[in-house]
Design a protein around this motif. Sequence first.
Motif, mmCIF file in Angstrom:
data_model
loop_
_atom_site.group_PDB
_atom_site.id
_atom_site.type_symbol
_atom_site.label_atom_id
_atom_site.label_comp_id
_atom_site.label_asym_id
_atom_site.label_seq_id
_atom_site.Cartn_x
_atom_site.Cartn_y
_atom_site.Cartn_z
ATOM 1 N N ASP A 163 -19.504 -18.885 46.866
ATOM 2 C CA ASP A 163 -20.709 -19.740 45.965
ATOM 3 C C ASP A 163 -20.411 -20.000 44.814
ATOM 4 O O ASP A 163 -19.233 -19.717 44.313
ATOM 5 C CB ASP A 163 -21.943 -18.613 46.007
ATOM 6 N N ALA A 164 -21.372 -20.858 44.050
ATOM 7 C CA ALA A 164 -21.051 -21.265 42.847
ATOM 8 C C ALA A 164 -22.358 -21.180 41.948
ATOM 9 O O ALA A 164 -23.512 -21.636 42.410
ATOM 10 C CB ALA A 164 -20.435 -22.499 42.731
ATOM 11 N N ILE A 165 -22.092 -21.190 40.678
ATOM 12 C CA ILE A 165 -23.209 -21.065 39.699
ATOM 13 C C ILE A 165 -22.773 -22.281 38.598
ATOM 14 O O ILE A 165 -21.791 -21.979 38.129
ATOM 15 C CB ILE A 165 -23.742 -19.812 38.940
ATOM 16 N N ILE A 166 -23.541 -23.194 38.413
ATOM 17 C CA ILE A 166 -23.258 -24.392 37.545
ATOM 18 C C ILE A 166 -24.367 -24.374 36.518
ATOM 19 O O ILE A 166 -25.482 -24.878 36.951
ATOM 20 C CB ILE A 166 -22.921 -25.504 38.130
ATOM 21 N N SER A 167 -24.092 -24.706 35.280
ATOM 22 C CA SER A 167 -25.206 -24.980 34.269
ATOM 23 C C SER A 167 -25.121 -26.340 34.107
ATOM 24 O O SER A 167 -24.033 -27.141 33.676
ATOM 25 C CB SER A 167 -24.811 -24.129 33.247
ATOM 26 N N LYS A 168 -25.963 -27.138 34.347
ATOM 27 C CA LYS A 168 -26.209 -28.523 34.320
ATOM 28 C C LYS A 168 -27.614 -29.056 33.882
ATOM 29 O O LYS A 168 -28.241 -29.341 34.853
ATOM 30 C CB LYS A 168 -25.627 -29.444 35.420
ATOM 31 N N ASN A 169 -27.707 -29.452 32.713
ATOM 32 C CA ASN A 169 -29.157 -29.752 32.393
ATOM 33 C C ASN A 169 -29.385 -31.289 32.677
ATOM 34 O O ASN A 169 -30.342 -31.225 33.024
ATOM 35 C CB ASN A 169 -29.235 -29.491 30.651
ATOM 36 N N ASP A 170 -28.342 -32.198 32.422
ATOM 37 C CA ASP A 170 -28.773 -33.547 32.947
ATOM 38 C C ASP A 170 -28.070 -33.792 34.399
ATOM 39 O O ASP A 170 -27.119 -34.480 34.418
ATOM 40 C CB ASP A 170 -28.054 -34.433 31.935
ATOM 41 N N LEU A 171 -28.741 -33.447 35.379
ATOM 42 C CA LEU A 171 -28.645 -33.621 36.635
ATOM 43 C C LEU A 171 -28.312 -35.056 36.974
ATOM 44 O O LEU A 171 -28.004 -35.686 38.073
ATOM 45 C CB LEU A 171 -29.672 -33.097 37.646
ATOM 46 N N ASN A 172 -29.027 -35.921 36.261
ATOM 47 C CA ASN A 172 -28.825 -37.534 36.421
ATOM 48 C C ASN A 172 -27.763 -38.231 35.943
ATOM 49 O O ASN A 172 -27.304 -39.193 36.019
ATOM 50 C CB ASN A 172 -30.217 -38.114 35.800
#
Length: 230
Positions: free
Chosen positions: A139-148
């Motif tokens: 599994d993975a955890i990814i921090s990404k505020n701008d998904l676009n």
Amino acid sequence: CYSISPKDAIEANIICGPMFKCWGNNDGKVTPALCKKFLVDVKRQNSNYFHKVLITCSDTIEAKKLAIELAKSGFPVFLSTSETGQIFYNDRVHALKDCPKIYKNVLEFTKEIEEFKGHCFVIHIRQLISGIDVAGLTDAIISKNDLNDRSTYDTLIQIIGRCLRLGSERGIDIKHRKKQYAAILFITNQEKEYAQNCISSFFIGYYGIDNIKFDIGFSSNYKNKTTDDI
């Protein structure tokens, strides 16, 4: 990269499909509380194997702080940074700052992750994104505020790809294997509907609409919440 498309690889049971999750908060940070919550969540959804969660951090300070806090709480942690070349830590008893284990090379590091019998967190910045096969990541955890922002999607695909490997279950139909999907959690400060649309618009075409699951676990009303509140 795959010699066949990811869509075809999933349908041929060479890799599994992703299950995308989004948890919303204002700060968009990965915290120990969030990691613990996620591990409980994926264990509840599938308890048939050990979950080895890949966490991607933005810098060495964030990675070390997260690793130390999780280790203090008793979680097995594997940490990869490039602060001074390639340094790899693992600690199962004490905080990493008190009792680090330094690996001689990346193969020794990845071998111990593969052979570790238990749930654990694997924290890195970019060392494990491409060119290194870490068997057993689930599994993975990814921090990404701008998904676009599509400029980072090549990196996201590499991170996700680390967790889609089936290992010994390669070639087994999804109905008969333990690992059916890899849970991929995005931490974002964007609204639920917008986040899901951004993920759908890219990844459906990449993995195939029938090979993806969504478990969008937050409401759109989280404007005053931080990661620790969810």
